[in-house]
Structure formats: structure tokens, C-alpha cells
Design an enzyme around this catalytic site. Structure first.
Site, PDB file in Angstrom:
ATOM      1  N   GLU A 103     -34.675 -86.565 -18.838  1.00 39.99           N
ATOM      2  CA  GLU A 103     -35.268 -86.678 -17.497  1.00 39.99           C
ATOM      3  C   GLU A 103     -34.678 -85.632 -16.550  1.00 39.99           C
ATOM      4  O   GLU A 103     -33.590 -85.099 -16.780  1.00 39.99           O
ATOM      5  CB  GLU A 103     -35.068 -88.084 -16.919  1.00 39.99           C
ATOM      6  CG  GLU A 103     -33.615 -88.455 -16.698  1.00 39.99           C
ATOM      7  CD  GLU A 103     -33.420 -89.503 -15.604  1.00 39.99           C
ATOM      8  OE1 GLU A 103     -34.013 -89.379 -14.526  1.00 39.99           O
ATOM      9  OE2 GLU A 103     -32.647 -90.456 -15.859  1.00 39.99           O
ATOM     10  N   LYS A 122     -26.396 -99.438 -13.736  1.00 36.83           N
ATOM     11  CA  LYS A 122     -25.213 -99.450 -12.866  1.00 36.83           C
ATOM     12  C   LYS A 122     -25.116-100.785 -12.161  1.00 36.83           C
ATOM     13  O   LYS A 122     -26.116-101.426 -11.862  1.00 36.83           O
ATOM     14  CB  LYS A 122     -25.317 -98.344 -11.824  1.00 36.83           C
ATOM     15  CG  LYS A 122     -25.157 -96.975 -12.415  1.00 36.83           C
ATOM     16  CD  LYS A 122     -24.661 -95.980 -11.372  1.00 36.83           C
ATOM     17  CE  LYS A 122     -24.400 -94.643 -12.019  1.00 36.83           C
ATOM     18  NZ  LYS A 122     -25.642 -93.897 -12.291  1.00 36.83           N
TER      19      LYS A 122
END
Ligand code: PSU
Ligand code: MN
Length: 307
Positions: free
Chosen positions: A29, A163
């Protein structure tokens, strides 16, 4: 240049050759490059990620949009443009048509990269961390399109979990609801990106790239689960960010979000930038290590899947 007959995608020369020859390819990405990592490290890291894929025997295909064209396999000039230019848009799936129509430059998120990779016939993708359900989602409805896109996109995504800026438990629940397969790589605990263990259990653990390739083959042959497979690859404990520093930084970052009224697609880049500055680069070093390990594992999976 090998143009797909079905989709308006421009292929980099090396990726076009690999598609022709049936060689293993790993999608990468560009949002982590343009919006997730600070300059000037981002361009160097983007190149290192590609080298890690090559080191594992696969061809890297970094995906992004340049002048309104979707590119699978950005060349070095295009990569450096998306890493350094101002005004590079953050593109999720829904942004792709209008960004193309307006001739935009853009970096693709996990969602957009997965969707474009699948359209290009690429089955393996490496990133750092996935987007997910944000902590205030019960009020804000802020849930990354990464999740719903993976529900309908047949791709294997190697990541280090999500995260802890997100609601990890809610993210795992949503992945279950959406029918996205999740396996730990040599672990039954879901990783927490900067930290090895998020505190949540996984139902499945795999031991080798070959086992993951076998799961991808089974998915295709069964024709039942048509969506994504997440390979959660944790950092070794001795390489994680110090958990006390992590928790402190997170608490401060969440307070700053509320104070500054940051919402929507700006939330993730804001928190990442806060981590990198507040830990004086320690989170950056950990972040880079995570991505390189994931790129290497994705390369090995792509090689096993092509065998
Ligand atoms: N998580 C990270 N680093 C990132 C991202 C997520 O640890 O750079 C990026 C990815 O591109 C992901 C996107 O797809 O942020 C999610 O953004 P949002 O929450 O706005 O969907
Ligand atoms: Mn969001």
C-alpha cells in the site's frame, strides 16, 4: 506495458512481466508511505519494503494513483512523488472513481489496495497494521472501510494486527461478523502492532507460508468464503515498543485528539504522527521493523502459493 483487458490499471514493467510469467507478486500500500510514516524516512522505507519482498523471491507491486491513473507497481519516480508531494489524497475504495475523474494523485489505504490488487489478480498483500473500529465508534460510527472491504475481497493480508489506538476487541468482533478469516502466524494471540500481544485470543495459528498457501487454495477450491484472510504476524517480544512508553503515548494521543477535535480520516495519521514524535523515533523504528517482517513473510507466502 501490459494492460489488463478488464480494468483500467497501469502496470509497472516488472509487475507486468511477472503477471505474464505467473511469478509471485506481493501488493504493497502507499498510504503508509504518504500518510503513515514521517518524511524523509518514508521514501527510504518504501524502497526497503520492496527490497524485503524481493529478498523473499517475489515481485513487489506498490499500488497508488498518479494523475488519476491507478498504478500497480509504481516506479521509483512515481513512488518518490507520492512520498514527497503535497496534496496526495488518502484514497479508500469509495474515493477511487472521483479521484480518477479529477486526475488526482493519491495513496491507497488497505481497503483500496486490497480491492485494486484483487482486480489485478494479486492474492497476497503486506502492510503494517489494519484499520479497524475506533474507540469512540459507538458514538462516531468510525470504523475503517478496511474491514468491510476485506469481507468481500479475496486477498491475504499480512499485518501485525491493529494498533491499540483502535478498539481491538471490537475490531476482532467485526471481523468475525464480516466473515474475514484471521490466523496468527505462529501465535494464538492477536498482535497489537507496536506490542507483541494485544491481549486477545485467536482461534487459529499457522506455522508456515505453505500452510497459508494451502488455506488460500482451499478457499478457492471450496468457493464458499469469498473474502479476505488476515495473517497476523507479531513482533518478537524483545523487539516490541516498551509497553509502559506505549501506554503513556497512547493516553496522551487520545487526549490530544479530543482536545483538537480531530475526526474522520484524519484520526489515524494524527495518532501515528503523535507516536513518532512523542517516542522520539522509537515507534518509527518499531513500525519499520514490523513492515519489513510482514513484507518478507508475504513474499514467502506468494512464493508458496505460486509453487
Ligand atoms: N494503521 C496503521 N498505519 C497506517 C494505517 C493504518 O498502523 O498507516 C493506514 C492504512 O492505509 C489503513 C488506513 O488502511 O490507515 C486506515 O485509515 P482509516 O482508519 O481512515 O480507514
Ligand atoms: Mn475512519
Amino acid at each position: 506495458m501490459n494492460e489488463s483487458p478488464r480494468f483500467d490499471i497501469q502496470y509497472g514493467a516488472e509487475v507486468a512481466a511477472a503477471r505474464r510469467d505467473g511469478r509471485p507478486i506481493v501488493a504493497l500500500e502507499s498510504t503508509i508511505v504518504s500518510h503513515g510514516l514521517p518524511r524523509p524516512d518514508n521514501l527510504r522505507v518504501a524502497r526497503e519494503i520492496e527490497s524485503a519482498v524481493r529478498g523473499a523471491g517475489a515481485v513487489p507491486a506498490t499500488i497508488g494513483m498518479v494523475g488519476g491513473r491507478l498504478v500497480v507497481g509504481l516506479d521509483d519516480a512515481q513512488l518518490s512523488h507520492l512520498a514527497t508531494a503535497d496534496g496526495v489524497a488518502k484514497l479508500s475504495v469509495r474515493d477511487l472513481p472521483v479521484a480518477a475523474a479529477l486526475g488526482a494523485d493519491g495513496a491507497t489505504t488497505v481497503a483500496a489496495t486490497s480491492a485494486v490488487a484483487a482486480a489485478a489478480g494479486i492474492g497476497v498483500f503486506a502492510t503494517g497494521g489494519l484499520g479497524g473500529v475506533h474507540r469512540e465508534a459507538s458514538q462516531t460510527f468510525d470504523e475503517s472501510a478496511d474491514l468491510t472491504t476485506l469481507a468481500r475481497t479475496p486477498i491475504a493480508v499480512v499485518c501485525a494486527g491493529v494498533k491499540s489506538i483502535l478498539d481491538v476487541g471490537a475490531t476482532l468482533e467485526r471481523l468475525e461478523t464480516l466473515g474475514v478469516t484471521v490466523v496468527g502466524y505462529r501465535t494464538r494471540r492477536f498482535p497489537g502492532f507496536f506490542i507483541t500481544d494485544s491481549g486477545f485470543d485467536l482461534d487459529w495459528s499457522v506455522e508456515s507460508p505453505e500452510q497459508i498457501a494451502a488455506a488460500l487454495r482451499a478457499r478457492r477450491e471450496q468457493g464458499v468464503q469469498g473474502g479476505g484472510l488476515i495473517v497476523a504476524n507479531p513482533l518478537p517480544v524483545d523487539e516490541q515498543l516498551d509497553p509502559a512508553l506505549h501506554d503513556r503515548t497512547l493516553a496522551d494521543g487520545l487526549a490530544m485528539l479530543a482536545r483538537d477535535g480531530v475526526t474522520g480520516k484524519a484520526v489515524t495519521p494524527f495518532l501515528l504522527a503523535h507516536f513518532h514524535s512523542a517516542t522520539e523515533g522509537r515507534s518509527l523504528a518499531v513500525n519499520v521493523r514490523i513492515i519489513l517482517r510482514n513484507a518478507e513473510l508475504a513474499g514467502r507466502i506468494a512464493v508458496a502459493a505460486a509453487a
